[in-house]
Enzyme design. Structure first.
Site, short mmCIF file in Angstrom:
data_model
loop_
_atom_site.label_atom_id
_atom_site.label_comp_id
_atom_site.label_asym_id
_atom_site.label_seq_id
_atom_site.Cartn_x
_atom_site.Cartn_y
_atom_site.Cartn_z
N TYR A 199 10.14 14.06 -3.49
CA TYR A 199 9.70 13.15 -4.55
C TYR A 199 8.30 12.58 -4.35
O TYR A 199 7.98 12.06 -3.28
CB TYR A 199 10.69 11.98 -4.68
CG TYR A 199 10.43 11.20 -5.94
CD1 TYR A 199 10.92 11.63 -7.16
CD2 TYR A 199 9.63 10.07 -5.92
CE1 TYR A 199 10.64 10.95 -8.33
CE2 TYR A 199 9.34 9.38 -7.09
CZ TYR A 199 9.85 9.82 -8.29
OH TYR A 199 9.57 9.16 -9.45
N LYS A 208 -0.56 9.62 -1.81
CA LYS A 208 -0.53 8.43 -0.97
C LYS A 208 -0.81 8.77 0.50
O LYS A 208 -1.51 8.04 1.20
CB LYS A 208 0.83 7.73 -1.10
CG LYS A 208 1.08 7.18 -2.52
CD LYS A 208 -0.09 6.46 -3.03
CE LYS A 208 -0.01 5.60 -4.26
NZ LYS A 208 0.75 5.80 -5.40
N HIS A 228 -6.00 1.82 -3.72
CA HIS A 228 -4.92 2.06 -4.69
C HIS A 228 -5.35 1.43 -6.03
O HIS A 228 -4.86 0.35 -6.38
CB HIS A 228 -3.64 1.42 -4.14
CG HIS A 228 -2.40 1.76 -4.89
ND1 HIS A 228 -1.26 1.00 -4.81
CD2 HIS A 228 -2.09 2.80 -5.70
CE1 HIS A 228 -0.30 1.55 -5.54
NE2 HIS A 228 -0.78 2.64 -6.10
N SER A 250 2.50 -0.77 -6.85
CA SER A 250 3.20 0.29 -7.56
C SER A 250 4.04 -0.27 -8.70
O SER A 250 4.73 -1.28 -8.54
CB SER A 250 4.10 1.04 -6.58
OG SER A 250 3.31 1.55 -5.53
N CYS A 252 3.08 -1.77 -11.43
CA CYS A 252 2.62 -3.06 -11.94
C CYS A 252 1.50 -2.94 -12.96
O CYS A 252 0.81 -3.92 -13.24
CB CYS A 252 2.21 -3.97 -10.79
SG CYS A 252 3.60 -4.47 -9.78
N ASP A 275 -4.82 5.65 -10.28
CA ASP A 275 -4.04 5.33 -9.07
C ASP A 275 -4.87 5.24 -7.80
O ASP A 275 -4.57 4.44 -6.94
CB ASP A 275 -2.93 6.37 -8.89
CG ASP A 275 -1.79 5.89 -7.99
OD1 ASP A 275 -1.30 4.77 -8.21
OD2 ASP A 275 -1.39 6.64 -7.08
#
Ligand code: GTP
Ligand code: SPV
Ligand code: MN
Length: 588
Positions: A199, A208, A228, A250, A252, A275
């Site tokens: 995932y 990430k 980020h 994340s 938000c 992102d």
């Protein structure tokens, strides 16, 4: 033998895969991978299912294992030689121990599987900031996702040539057993090993793992920042474009601001990223940002033509690569994805994200709250032409925020760079479904980087201060909170498109057109300077949105102190001094 080939041979020996699929980035390859994914079964499910291409062109559906629907922060490690370097913000394991563990899990784990070799570059090939990478995976879903999210192809191989200077990302889904799931980062070796999850951030290692955790470490060593953040340019009626960065934790609201539609005529948002941003100080003393990715991996729930028309258009405007929907529900009558918020009416014939028939009266949601779309950035109708600028765009404003039902006002400006860095280092946010954890609990998430900073956050704060010293034209730093609630638990601010009203105020501040009110925490807008035309919002609600409640702030400060204390003397003196100043102001 070239280091690349040595690495791939080593991987073949380790995984004992059935065969190797070396990706070249071609269009034909995309078709082939889609074919494979539609024919193959993994975890008792067909990997990709074709959706209705009349409604969602070139779109496919993927359902992940129900135990594998979000990043798993408690199983994510930073493995540096010494523990202090990883800091209290990371789980740490000694590198040799971590590798031993991973090699055991990896050993023979691709026995009956294809090993995909994904050469990819983060950033424009022409950019001096671009970085070359190789990911290994046994998931065709990951291979396709990487193709949407990054620049995959032979060019990366050519760029790497005989060098051994490239990122190595080693991934195998294994058996998806959560007790054998680890995401191990070795910043000192430019290496990540990930096992047991297919995932998002656990498995697409360019995102990430590399662009933030390894990237932030490289940035610390090399004098830049990996953040980020979304990147947008806002065009004003006079044609001027003001560039903003924004860091929210994340789930938000970054993707939603990245494709925001202004409620005012004459203003337009140009999208550059949603992102990840890599920041460099240019020779001219400006702060520049590039987006190293080429796609969006965005949260589906909540999106519709009213809340975000541009995201909907991006999903429907599929000209380039396929779009993947993961863990949404499926409306079987039309073979289209569905999620909470997409339409007021719940479709009658719905299968939920787990693959079960969905009944309207159940307490459960049909789409997983962290269900997502993976879509190429080139489909975005508001993509900025500056996205292609290898130097990046010069930033005038940085927005930090979190999801807070109380305490934090809708918006305020910080006093200067260092005070802004202090405020950003204290941001708290309620935990969301994007990571498995205590959803709803408030935790400190400095710069929205708590789960993604690949080294000690105390050093990271100092690095932010040092970068500031190098910037001649310092961006203004703002704090926002779109999520403040009233006594009945209802969001007081409509959010989404109406957030453009707040961004317009920021532009007015940057241009020096409006003044501010000084407060204990920072510089608040004069309500009359906010353009609220066409918005029905009571005066008392507005006052509440901007109220500074002393008791809440006393609590807030003690939470900040508790967070800082974990870092001991690593917290820069400048930030300690700011905290003391804030405390004095709140207490007096
Ligand atoms: P990550 O991809 O996890 O980093 O998330 P993100 O920061 O890009 O968040 P995103 O824009 O995808 O929004 C996350 C969730 O918040 C979605 O369910 C949105 O519908 C919701 N949301 C976004 N903006 C607003 C807002 O202004 N107000 C409210 N109430 N909800 C919002
Ligand atoms: C986030 O959680 O911040 C995301 C999704 O953007 S993931 O790629 O899973 O990290
Ligand atoms: Mn994110």
């Amino acid at each position: 033998m070239k280091p690349i080939n040595l690495f791939i041979n080593e991987m073949k020996d380790l995984f004992k895969c059935k065969n190797v699929y070396f990706m070249n980035g071609s269009e034909n390859e995309t078709k082939e991978l889609l074919d494979i994914a539609q024919r193959s079964v993994f975890d008792d499910k067909v990997i990709l299912k074709k959706l209705n291409h009349n409604e969602y062109p070139n779109s496919y559906y993927h359902r992940s294992n129900i135990n594998d629907v979000a990043r798993t922060e408690h199983l994510t490690y930073v493995c540096t030689k010494n523990i202090e370097q990883a800091g209290p913000n990371n789980n740490w394991m000694e590198p040799n121990e971590a590798k031993k563990k991973m090699l055991k899990l990896f050993s023979n784990s691709m026995n009956n599987r294809t090993m995909y070799v994904i050469p990819f570059t983060m950033g424009m090939y022409e950019s001096e900031y671009a970085k070359d990478c190789i990911q290994i995976t046994d998931s065709v879903y990951v291979a396709l996702s990487m193709k949407i999210m990054t620049r995959v192809g032979n060019k990366t191989i050519d760029r790497i040539g005989d060098s051994s200077n490239f990122f190595r990302g080693i991934h195998s889904v294994g058996t998806l057993n959560p007790s054998e799931r680890y995401i191990m980062h070795f910043p000192e070796e430019n290496l990540v090993m990930s096992f047991g999850s297919g995932y998002g951030g656990n498995a697409l290692l360019g995102k990430k793992s590399y662009a933030l955790r390894i990237g932030s470490y490289l940035g610390y060593k090399e004098g830049w920042l990996a953040e980020h953040m979304f990147i947008i340019g806002v065009e004003s009626p006079n044609g001027k474009i003001t560039y903003f960065l924004g860091a929210f934790p994340s789930a938000c609201g970054k993707t939603n601001v990245a494709m925001l539609k202004f409620v005012f005529k004459g203003y337009k948002v140009w999208t550059l990223g949603d992102d990840i941003a890599w920041l460099n100080v240019g020779k001219d003393g400006n702060l520049y940002a590039i987006n190293p990715e080429t796609g969006f991996f965005g949260v589906a729930p909540g999106i519709n033509y009213k809340t975000n028309q541009i995201i909907m258009e991006t999903l429907k405007n599929n000209k380039f690569l396929p779009t993947l929907f993961t863990n949404t529900a499926i409306d079987n009558d039309n073979n289209v994805p569905w999620w909470e918020g997409l339409s007021d009416k719940i479709p009658l014939n719905l299968t939920d994200w787990k693959g079960e028939k969905y009944f309207k009266d159940s307490n459960k949601t049909a789409a997983h709250p962290n269900s997502r779309f993976t879509v190429s950035i080139y489909n975005c109708p508001t993509l900025s032409k500056e996205y292609y600028n290898p130097k990046g765009v010069p930033i005038s404003g940085i927005i930090f925020g979190g999801r807070r039902k109380d305490t934090i006002p809708l918006v305020f400006e910080t006093n200067d760079w260092n005070n802004g860095v202090f405020m950003a280092s204290t941001v708290g946010s309620e935990i969301t479904a994007a990571s498995s954890g205590d959803i709803g609990n408030v935790r400190r998430d400095p710069m929205a980087m708590l789960p993604f900073c690949g080294y000690n956050m105390g050093d990271y704060f100092q690095h932010w201060l040092n970068i500031g010293n190098k910037i001649k034209n310092k961006p203004k730093i703002f704090i926002v909170n779109w999520f403040r609630k009233d006594e009945n638990g209802k969001h007081m601010w409509p959010g989404f498109g109406d957030n453009s009203r707040i961004i317009k105020w920021m532009i007015d501040r940057i241009d020096g057109n409006v003044d501010v009110k000084k407060s204990e925490i920072g510089l608040l807008p004069n309500i009359l300077d906010l353009n609220l035309d066409g918005l029905e919002i009571g005066k008392n609600i507005l006052e509440k949105l901007f109220s500074i409640d002393r008791q809440s702030w006393i609590k807030e400060i003690s939470m900040i102190e508790e967070f800082y204390s974990k870092f001991g003397n690593k917290i820069p003196k400048e930030l300690q001094a700011n905290l003391l100043k804030l405390k004095n102001k709140i207490q007096n």
